[in-house]
Design an enzyme around this catalytic site. Structure first.
Site, short mmCIF file in Angstrom:
data_model
loop_
_atom_site.label_atom_id
_atom_site.label_comp_id
_atom_site.label_asym_id
_atom_site.label_seq_id
_atom_site.Cartn_x
_atom_site.Cartn_y
_atom_site.Cartn_z
N HIS A 134 1.51 5.45 6.72
CA HIS A 134 2.95 5.71 6.76
C HIS A 134 3.19 7.12 6.25
CE1 HIS A 134 1.71 3.52 3.15
NE2 HIS A 134 2.53 4.33 2.47
N ASP A 179 12.64 3.47 2.67
CA ASP A 179 11.72 2.97 1.65
C ASP A 179 12.49 2.05 0.70
OD1 ASP A 179 8.77 4.14 0.37
OD2 ASP A 179 10.07 2.91 -0.90
N ILE A 180 11.89 0.95 0.34
CA ILE A 180 12.55 -0.06 -0.51
C ILE A 180 12.74 0.46 -1.95
CG2 ILE A 180 10.54 -1.33 -1.41
CD1 ILE A 180 11.92 -3.91 -0.49
N HIS A 202 5.63 9.39 4.45
CA HIS A 202 6.83 9.43 3.63
C HIS A 202 7.63 10.68 4.00
CE1 HIS A 202 5.67 6.52 0.33
NE2 HIS A 202 4.46 6.83 0.75
N ASN A 218 -0.20 9.25 1.57
CA ASN A 218 -1.08 8.92 0.45
C ASN A 218 -2.32 8.21 1.00
OD1 ASN A 218 0.75 9.89 -1.48
ND2 ASN A 218 1.88 7.96 -1.48
N GLY A 267 -2.70 7.29 -4.32
CA GLY A 267 -1.58 6.42 -4.69
C GLY A 267 -1.13 5.51 -3.56
N GLN A 268 -2.05 5.21 -2.60
CA GLN A 268 -1.67 4.34 -1.49
C GLN A 268 -1.61 2.89 -1.94
OE1 GLN A 268 -4.25 4.62 1.98
NE2 GLN A 268 -2.85 3.39 3.24
P1 AMP Z 1 2.25 4.18 -0.61
O1 AMP Z 1 2.25 4.02 -2.10
O2 AMP Z 1 2.10 5.58 -0.12
O3 AMP Z 1 1.29 3.22 0.05
O4 AMP Z 1 3.72 3.80 -0.15
C1 AMP Z 1 4.13 2.50 0.11
C2 AMP Z 1 5.62 2.56 0.14
O5 AMP Z 1 6.11 1.41 0.77
C3 AMP Z 1 6.25 2.61 -1.27
O6 AMP Z 1 7.04 3.80 -1.39
C4 AMP Z 1 7.10 1.34 -1.32
O7 AMP Z 1 8.30 1.53 -2.01
C5 AMP Z 1 7.31 1.04 0.16
N1 AMP Z 1 7.55 -0.34 0.49
C6 AMP Z 1 6.84 -1.43 0.07
N2 AMP Z 1 7.35 -2.55 0.61
C7 AMP Z 1 8.38 -2.17 1.41
C8 AMP Z 1 9.31 -2.86 2.25
N3 AMP Z 1 9.28 -4.19 2.39
N4 AMP Z 1 10.24 -2.14 2.91
C9 AMP Z 1 10.29 -0.80 2.77
N5 AMP Z 1 9.44 -0.09 2.01
C10 AMP Z 1 8.51 -0.76 1.34
#
Ligand code: AMP
Ligand code: ZN
Length: 114
Positions: A100, A30-31, A102, A87, A93-94
């Site tokens: 995905h 995760d970024i 987590h 999420n 909180g999506q």
């Molecule tokens: P959600 O809020 O459950 O939709 O999670 C989306 C997740 O994607 C968040 O934890 C972000 O930090 C992660 N995210 C967004 N862009 C990227 C990216 N380019 N590479 C890796 N993770 C990412």
């Protein structure tokens, strides 16, 4: 899906360091990590939200959890434990609309979640 960030990661239009992959799914860091170990496990198939999962996806969804178990073993967190989260939509909180899983570990999680 042309404009989906996670489809682009899956088809390598955007390159990330892969933690795990097979023909059906991919896992990467995760970024914006919320724990010392925080990865995302995604199906290669575009599914926008958990609400959009169909009966034909049941093996695929099961594979996400099998991958989590394998990744835990590889990263030696099976015994210490970890948290898996999907999420869904606004209250969940999506923010990225390609499902995905987590996977967070290497710290003690609290409950209830924020
Ligand atoms: P959600 O809020 O459950 O939709 O999670 C989306 C997740 O994607 C968040 O934890 C972000 O930090 C992660 N995210 C967004 N862009 C990227 C990216 N380019 N590479 C890796 N993770 C990412
Ligand atoms: Zn997608």
């Amino acid at each position: 899906m042309k404009d989906c960030l996670f489809c682009k990661i899956s088809n390598e239009t955007i390159n990330v360091e892969k933690i795990y992959e097979n023909k059906d799914l991919i896992a990467f860091n995760d970024i914006n990590p919320q724990a010392p170990f925080h990865i995302l496990i995604i199906p290669r198939k575009h599914i926008s939200t958990i609400n959009d999962i169909e009966n034909q996806d049941k093996i695929l969804i099961g594979e996400l959890f099998i991958a989590a178990k394998e990744i835990a073993k590889q990263n030696k967190i099976s015994k210490s434990g970890y948290r898996l989260i999907f999420n869904c939509n606004e209250n969940g909180g999506q923010t990225v609309f390609h499902i995905h899983l987590h996977m967070l570990g290497k710290r003690k999680m609290s409950w209830p979640p924020g």
